[in-house]
Design a protein around this motif. Structure first.
Motif, short mmCIF file in Angstrom:
data_model
loop_
_atom_site.label_atom_id
_atom_site.label_comp_id
_atom_site.label_asym_id
_atom_site.label_seq_id
_atom_site.Cartn_x
_atom_site.Cartn_y
_atom_site.Cartn_z
N ARG A 74 4.00 3.07 5.15
CA ARG A 74 2.68 3.28 5.75
C ARG A 74 1.93 1.95 5.84
NH1 ARG A 74 -1.03 7.59 6.40
NH2 ARG A 74 -3.17 6.96 5.97
N ARG A 80 -3.65 -2.52 4.52
CA ARG A 80 -2.96 -2.20 3.28
C ARG A 80 -1.56 -1.73 3.61
NH1 ARG A 80 -7.11 0.12 -0.77
NH2 ARG A 80 -5.92 2.03 -0.90
N VAL A 139 1.73 0.34 2.20
CA VAL A 139 2.23 1.27 1.19
C VAL A 139 3.75 1.21 1.22
CG1 VAL A 139 2.06 3.60 0.26
CG2 VAL A 139 0.24 2.72 1.73
N TRP A 140 4.33 0.91 0.07
CA TRP A 140 5.78 0.72 0.04
C TRP A 140 6.38 1.38 -1.19
CZ3 TRP A 140 7.36 -2.89 -3.90
CH2 TRP A 140 6.32 -3.64 -4.46
N SER A 141 7.65 1.77 -1.02
CA SER A 141 8.35 2.52 -2.06
C SER A 141 9.53 1.70 -2.58
CB SER A 141 8.85 3.83 -1.45
OG SER A 141 9.76 4.46 -2.32
N SER A 177 5.93 4.53 -5.41
CA SER A 177 5.18 3.91 -4.31
C SER A 177 4.10 2.97 -4.83
CB SER A 177 4.56 4.98 -3.41
OG SER A 177 5.55 5.53 -2.60
N HIS A 178 3.86 1.93 -4.06
CA HIS A 178 2.87 0.92 -4.42
C HIS A 178 1.97 0.68 -3.21
CE1 HIS A 178 5.55 -0.35 -7.79
NE2 HIS A 178 6.49 0.04 -6.94
N VAL A 179 0.73 0.30 -3.47
CA VAL A 179 -0.17 -0.08 -2.38
C VAL A 179 -0.54 -1.54 -2.57
CG1 VAL A 179 -2.34 0.42 -1.19
CG2 VAL A 179 -1.12 2.26 -2.35
N MET A 235 1.17 9.91 -5.30
CA MET A 235 0.24 9.00 -4.62
C MET A 235 -1.13 9.62 -4.42
SD MET A 235 1.55 6.10 -3.65
CE MET A 235 0.49 5.65 -2.29
N ASP A 295 -4.62 7.97 -5.08
CA ASP A 295 -4.87 6.82 -4.19
C ASP A 295 -5.37 7.28 -2.82
OD1 ASP A 295 -2.27 4.82 -5.54
OD2 ASP A 295 -4.43 4.46 -5.58
N GLN A 296 -4.70 8.33 -2.30
CA GLN A 296 -5.06 8.82 -0.97
C GLN A 296 -6.52 9.27 -0.94
OE1 GLN A 296 -3.17 8.61 1.58
NE2 GLN A 296 -1.05 8.55 0.89
#
Lengths: 462, 106
Positions: free
Chosen positions: A85, A91, A93-95, A100-102, A454, A457-458
Motif C-alpha cells: 500500500r 507513507r 506499507v510493507w510486509s 506489516s510495517h508503515v 494493522m 494504525d488504519q
C-alpha cells in the motif's frame, strides 16, 4: 518526523542508482525490495555470482557495482519486503515475514520495474511452459540450465537468453520468432536515431551471430502457437511458418513478447497513467525527473516506461537528484549540472527503443487469442468466455471482471489485464477509451491476520 | 508419474538443506528459492488449479502466482519468493484454499 528522507521501492538498477545518488547527497534512504537480494531481475543475484557465472556475460557482471554502492551508512536495506500500500503523505506499507510495517518519508521513489508481457495461446498454462525471463532468472539465481528448450516469441531478451544458453553449454533446440521481414523493413526508418545507441545495436547483432554460429534453427514470421503435453510431460509445440504447420517436442517451451511496466503500485497510489500505443501498455505520467502528479512520489526505471537497464539507472539517478533539490540540499543550478551526464546516458540508451518497438512488436494474436485460450490463469477463464461476456454487455475491464472474475485471483490481473484489454479493443474498436484497470491495496495479497494486526494504525490514519 | 526435471542443475558450492515435498526428502542449495528447488527436483506440477490442471512456476519473479504451495502449514505461499530452509515441509496445493490459514482445510 520521518526517520528517512527517501524511501525507494525496488532494488533494481533504477532503485540502486537512486539510493547511491541520494545517500552521497546526504539523504537517509530506506530501500525496500521484495526479492531476497539486491539486483532486480536484470542483475539478479549478481552480488553473489559476479565471478562464477561468466556465461551470463559482462553486462550482467557489471551490475555488481550497483550492489556494492549500497554499502553506505546512509542506506538501510530491507529485503523480502513486499509493499502492499502507498498512502498520501507519502507513507509506504510493507510486509516482511508476515508482519506489516508503515514507513513515511517526504519522498518515495517507485522503482518496481517491469514484468514480461503475457503470451497467451492454447497450452501456455502447462507445466513445461515458462517465460524466457523465468528461465534466465533460474540461470542467474541457481545456475539451472534449461534442457533442450524451445524459445518462442519475439524481442531482444530472446536473443540474450539464447546466447547465454549457448555460452552455458545448453543451446536452445530452436528459436521460433513472430516478427516478420515486413516489420523489420518498417523498423529500419528508426535506424538513423538508433545509431546513438550503437553499442546496444552491435551487441544485438553479436547475439544473432552467436545464435547462427551455434547452428540453432530459426523460424521467423511464426504464427498460431499451440502447446500440448505429450509423453513424459514433454511439450509438443506447434506453430505455422510459411504456410506449413511445424511441431517441436521438448521438455521446456520458453515464451517472450517483450516487457511491460509493472503498474499495480503506481496505479494504486493514484498516479495518472497513459496508454503507450507503441509499447501497447499503460505507463505512469512523469516529468523529466520522474516526478508524478502525486506529491512526494517519483517513478523511475522500467516501471515508468520500458527503456532497459541503462535507462533505468540514469532515470533513478535523475529522480534522486530532483529529490535532493526538492529537499533543499542542492540549488536548481546544481541540479542541472549534476543531471547532465545521466540525461545524456538516458538519451543514448533510449535511442534504440523506437527501432526495437517496431521490429519486435507483439502480434495481434496474443492480444486477442482464439476462444480456447485461457486468458486469466488464476481463474481459468478463456478468451471465448470473455468474448461472450462482452457480447452480453460487459463494456470495460471492470464489467468483465465482475461478470467473469478475470483478475480476481491471487495475481490480481497481472497475467490477464493486457489480454482482457486486447479482446475488449478488438471487439469494441475503441482502444483509446478503455481506462487502465483499477489497482487497489493490498496490491499484493497478504494474510487476513496481518491486515487485522494493522487495524489500530488504519484507525489512526482516518 | 516420475517426471525428470526440465533443467540441468550444476553442482553448486556451499551449504545444502533438506526439505520434504509431500513427504519425499529433497536436497537443495541453501540459497535457492523454493520454486527453483521444486523445478530442479522434478518437472511435474507443483500445484493443481480448481479444474485439476497442473501448474508449475511460470514467471519466477512474483508476478504470476502459479508457484503457490503450502509451506510449513501456510498455504498460498509464493515458492519463487521463498528461500528454502532446512526442515521446510512443503505440500503441493490442489484446488481452492480455505480462509483459515491452511492445516487441512480444503
Amino acid at each position: 518526523m520521518s526517520e528517512v528522507d527517501l524511501i525507494i521501492v525496488g532494488a533494481g538498477p533504477a532503485g540502486m542508482s537512486a539510493a547511491a545518488t541520494a545517500a552521497h547527497g546526504g539523504l537517509r534512504v530506506l530501500l525496500l525490495d521484495e526479492q531476497p537480494r539486491a539486483g532486480g531481475q536484470i542483475f539478479r543475484n549478481v552480488g553473489e555470482n559476479r565471478a562464477t557465472r561468466g556465461w551470463l556475460g559482462k553486462d550482467y557482471a557489471s551490475g555488481a557495482r550497483f550492489v556494492d554502492a549500497l554499502a553506505h551508512p546512509q542506506i538501510a536495506t530491507q529485503f523480502g519486503a513486499t509493499v502492499w500500500r502507498i498512502e498520501p503523505g507519502p507513507r509506504v506499507v510493507w510486509s516482511q515475514d508476515g508482519v506489516s510495517h508503515v514507513s513515511d518519508a517526504p519522498h518515495v521513489l517507485l522503482a518496481g520495474g517491469a514484468q514480461e508481457r503475457p503470451v497467451p495461446f492454447p497450452g501456455w498454462t502447462l507445466p513445461g511452459v515458462m517465460t524466457a525471463g523465468a528461465a534466465q532468472i533460474l540461470m542467474k539465481s541457481s545456475g539451472m540450465l534449461p534442457k533442450d528448450a524451445v524459445l518462442a516469441g519475439s524481442g531482444p531478451l530472446l536473443y540474450l537468453v539464447a546466447a547465454q544458453m549457448i555460452d552455458a553449454g545448453c543451446p536452445p533446440k530452436a528459436l521460433v520468432e513472430t516478427q516478420t521481414l515486413g516489420m523489420m523493413a518498417k523498423a529500419l526508418q528508426h535506424l538513423p536515431r538508433a545509431v546513438f545507441g550503437l553499442p546496444t545495436l552491435l551487441k544485438g547483432l553479436g547475439l544473432i551471430r552467436k545464435i547462427r554460429a551455434a547452428g540453432v534453427p530459426r523460424f521467423t514470421g511464426a504464427t498460431q502457437f499451440e502447446a500440448r503435453a505429450v509423453d513424459n510431460a514433454d511439450i509438443a509445440f506447434s506453430f505455422s511458418h510459411k504456410g506449413r504447420r511445424h511441431s517441436l517436442t521438448s521438455p521446456l517451451l520458453l515464451t517472450h513478447q517483450g516487457v511491460i511496466p509493472s503498474t499495480h503500485m503506481s496505479r494504486a497510489a493514484g498516479i495518472k497513467h497513459v496508454w503507450n500505443a507503441t509499447q501497447q501498455a499503460f505507463e505512469p505520467v512523469t516529468d523529466a525527473w520522474g516526478a508524478t502528479n502525486v506529491p512526494g512520489l517519483h517513478v523511475a526505471g522500467d516501471g515508468a516506461g520500458i527503456g532497459g537497464a541503462e535507462t533505468a539507472a540514469a532515470s533513478g539517478k535523475l529522480a534522486a537528484i530532483n529529490v535532493l533539490h526538492e529537499l533543499g540540499r542542492i540549488s536548481a543550478d546544481q541540479r542541472g549540472q549534476r543531471a547532465a551526464a545521466a540525461k545524456g546516458a538516458k538519451f543514448r540508451s533510449r535511442a534504440i527503443r523506437p527501432f526495437l518497438d517496431a521490429a519486435y512488436a507483439p502480434p495481434a494474436e496474443f492480444f486477442a487469442p482464439n476462444d480456447a485460450t485461457i486468458v486469466c490463469r488464476c481463474e481459468e477463464i478463456t478468451a471465448g468466455a470473455i468474448r461472450q461476456g462482452i457480447a452480453e454487455g460487459a463494456s470495460g475491464p471492470r464489467q468483465v471482471k465482475t461478470s467473469l472474475r478475470t483478475g480476481m485471483g491471487p495475481c490480481q490481473g497481472r497475467m490477464c489485464d493486457a489480454t482482457v484489454r486486447g479482446i475488449l479493443s478488438a471487439v469494441t474498436g475503441n482502444a483509446a477509451d478503455i481506462a487502465p484497470p483499477r489497482a487497489r491495496s493490498p496490491i499484493k495479497p497478504i494474510m487476513l491476520g496481518e491486515l487485522a494486526a494493522m487495524a489500530p494504525d488504519q484507525e489512526e490514519m482516518a | 508419474m516420475n517426471i525428470a526435471s526440465r533443467f540441468q542443475t550444476q553442482p553448486e558450492e556451499g551449504p545444502l538443506v533438506q526439505i520434504t515435498v509431500d513427504g519425499t526428502p529433497v536436497t537443495a542449495a541453501a540459497n535457492m528459492t523454493l520454486a527453483a528447488a521444486l523445478l530442479a527436483h522434478s518437472g511435474e506440477a507443483s500445484r493443481q488449479t480448481m479444474s485439476g490442471a497442473g501448474r508449475t512456476a511460470f514467471c519466477m519473479m512474483g508476478v504470476c502466482f502459479d508457484c503457490l504451495v503450502d509451506v510449513d502449514g501456510t498455504p498460498n505461499t509464493q515458492a519463487c519468493m521463498t528461500i528454502v530452509r532446512d526442515g521446510m515441509v512443503v505440500k503441493r496445493q490442489s484446488g481452492l484454499r480455505g480462509l483459515g490459514g491452511g492445516r487441512g482445510d480444503v
